[in-house]
Enzyme design. Structure first.
Site, PDB file in Angstrom:
ATOM      1  N   LYS A  81      32.984  35.272  11.858  1.00  0.00           N
ATOM      2  CA  LYS A  81      32.947  35.440  13.306  1.00  0.00           C
ATOM      3  C   LYS A  81      33.621  36.761  13.662  1.00  0.00           C
ATOM      4  O   LYS A  81      34.647  37.123  13.077  1.00  0.00           O
ATOM      5  CB  LYS A  81      33.669  34.266  13.970  1.00  0.00           C
ATOM      6  CG  LYS A  81      33.638  34.266  15.491  1.00  0.00           C
ATOM      7  CD  LYS A  81      34.330  33.006  16.016  1.00  0.00           C
ATOM      8  CE  LYS A  81      34.364  32.965  17.536  1.00  0.00           C
ATOM      9  NZ  LYS A  81      35.007  31.726  18.034  1.00  0.00           N
ATOM     10  N   SER A 161      32.069  29.247  21.315  1.00  0.00           N
ATOM     11  CA  SER A 161      32.147  30.678  21.032  1.00  0.00           C
ATOM     12  C   SER A 161      31.771  31.032  19.602  1.00  0.00           C
ATOM     13  O   SER A 161      31.388  32.161  19.335  1.00  0.00           O
ATOM     14  CB  SER A 161      33.542  31.218  21.369  1.00  0.00           C
ATOM     15  OG  SER A 161      34.513  30.772  20.469  1.00  0.00           O
ATOM     16  N   SER A 185      35.100  25.267  19.994  1.00  0.00           N
ATOM     17  CA  SER A 185      34.288  26.419  19.603  1.00  0.00           C
ATOM     18  C   SER A 185      33.828  26.418  18.157  1.00  0.00           C
ATOM     19  O   SER A 185      33.016  27.253  17.774  1.00  0.00           O
ATOM     20  CB  SER A 185      35.035  27.720  19.900  1.00  0.00           C
ATOM     21  OG  SER A 185      35.040  27.957  21.290  1.00  0.00           O
TER      22      SER A 185
END
Length: 491
Positions: A81, A161, A185
């Protein structure tokens, strides 16, 4: 590669192929890079590909020939990420404001992946600034990466996210990915794209070198197509780190090989609390009922529960996060010269860059965080103490009062239509108790509402990660619920 499917292959299966000379790490990396090249223009899940990925894979192949493998992740492609610092790739949180910021050193978890021989494939798209910019935000959108799309139905949202990480795993653009969670998330995008996502106990995995929302709730964790792969990856990520004080709570007897503790009879004799969350709708309710049947077939006793204190937790959480975000983001931005030096500078940048406003222009969460009480404010300190206490009690009292080993709950509703004009709808998620308490949660595919995946979350007390991973692996085995995505344009 004849008779070879990356979608179905686990890390141990890939290692066996490479040991037998039927696959190399360079070939495996090439397969994933080609899938990114051909599929991701429709998904927008990958922000950047690592130009050194093939060289890292070649190094793994040399180690294999020389008998110097570093463990089960050696030669395995991993996506990160883009809020996790890497020296060899930009780290931007999806924001154009960070393009000019100086390169950071590797995050602690990145150093551990490198030491384990993993191939760092690239950086995943995300909800910009981990979805902490606007209350009317659209999950999966960033100014740098555009809108990440749910691979099962492309006009549906990927949630949370860590959206790019989840979509890339679901569409087999990497073997595993690393996500992060403040509240939902990791688990929500994993559930909504039909993969496994593990939010570890706070303090199990170092956050040093990760763009923060809140030191009180943030953690990184693995996302994979199987519980086995998630457990293998967690074994590499976990451990104490002097740079992250939260890891000092890591117990001396904590397991270090989570995959070795997965067993086919894990649920036999277990007492599982069921938190139904009927607000998620009838399709989810039907899958919850099927989940109860499967758990009982595995030998578990299922007890209906309601987790207490949820309304008060909901009142307290966001104001506390606003104070913590201002505090922690300012500290992080101070380590990245060339970019905005603090939250105020970031707000000003966004006001002057029209490309930062192409999905939604508002940044009221930033603005409220800038005006939030200071971290030494007595009101904030009292509210955060109450918030964390109630979240822990909501799980601990339920486990103790009903003599439970774990709690299960539906992870997500069916994915909603992505709409920049309206943002995400308010949805009732099961992530909050584990997220706010810092306790572990793992989601595993449970079934589908039409073409849209639904996950089931297992949660328990602090540092019970091995137990809930074992329960999730057994549920995964008997349910066999995961299906590869078909990239349908619409439902």
């Amino acid at each position: 590669m004849p008779e070879f499917s990356v979608d179905r292959a686990t890390i141990p299966a890939l290692q066996r192929r490479m040991t037998r000379g039927r696959l190399t790490a360079v070939e495996l990396t090439g397969i994933y890079l080609e899938r990114i090249r051909t599929l991701d223009e429709r998904l927008h899940s990958v922000l950047a590909v690592n130009r050194y990925a093939r060289a890292q894979a070649a190094g793994s192949d040399r180690r294999r020939r020389d008998g110097r493998l570093r463990g089960p992740l050696d030669g395995i492609p991993v996506l990160l990420k883009d809020n996790i610092d890497t020296a060899s790739m930009p780290t931007t949180a999806g924001s154009r404001a960070m393009l000019a910021a100086g390169p950071p050193p590797d995050a602690t978890l990145v150093r551990r992946l490198r030491a384990a021989g993993a191939v760092l494939l690239g950086k995943a798209n995300l909800s910009e600034w981990a979805n902490f910019r606007s209350r009317a935000s659209t999950s999966g959108w960033s100014a740098l990466g555009g809108q990440t799309r749910n691979p099962h139905v492309l006009d549906r949202n990927p949630c949370g996210s860590s959206s790019g990480s989840a979509v890339a795993v679901a569409a087999s653009l990497c073997q595993v990915a690393i996500g992060s969670e403040t509240d939902g998330s990791i688990v929500c995008p994993s559930g909504i794209t039909g993969i496994v996502g593990h939010k570890p106990t706070l303090g199990l995995v170092s956050r040093a070198g990760m763009i923060p929302v809140s030191a009180e709730q943030d953690t990184a964790g693995p996302m994979a197509r199987t519980v086995l792969d998630a457990a293998i990856t967690l074994s590499v990520l976990q451990g104490r780190d002097p740079a992250d004080p939260a890891t000092l709570a890591y117990p001396a007897d904590q397991p270090t090989d989570y995959a070795a503790l997965l067993r086919p009879d894990a649920l036999r004799g277990a007492r599982i609390g069921l938190w139904r969350l009927p607000a998620l709708g009838p399709a989810v309710a039907k899958l919850v009922t099927a989940t109860v049947k499967l758990l009982r077939e595995c030998g578990a006793t299922v007890v209906e529960v309601e987790l207490p204190y949820q309304d008060r937790i909901g009142e307290l959480e966001f104001p506390a996060l606003e104070t913590e975000f201002h505090r922690d983001l300012d500290a992080y931005l101070g380590t990245r010269p060339g970019g905005p030096g603090n939250l105020g500078g970031l707000i000003e940048y966004n006001r002057g860059d029209p490309l930062e406003q192409t999905c939604f222009a508002d940044q009221e969460v930033f603005e409220r965080s800038l005006a939030a009480p200071a971290p030494d404010d007595p009101g904030y300190l009292a509210d955060r103490a109450e918030l964390s206490d109630l979240a822990r009690r909501s799980i601990d009292e339920t486990l103790t009062g009903k003599r439970l080993d774990a709690i299960v709950a539906p992870t997500n509703p069916p994915a909603w239509l992505t709409n920049c004009a309206t943002g995400d709808p308010d949805v009732c998620l099961s992530s909050t108790p584990a997220a706010v308490s810092g306790y572990p949660a793992v989601t595993v595919p449970a079934g589908f509402a039409g073409p849209l995946p639904i996950g089931i979350t297992f949660m328990a007390g602090g540092f019970a990660d091995a137990r809930i991973l074992a329960y999730a692996a057994e549920f995964e085995r008997v349910s066999a619920a995961r299906r590869p995505p078909r990239l349908r344009p619409t439902r």
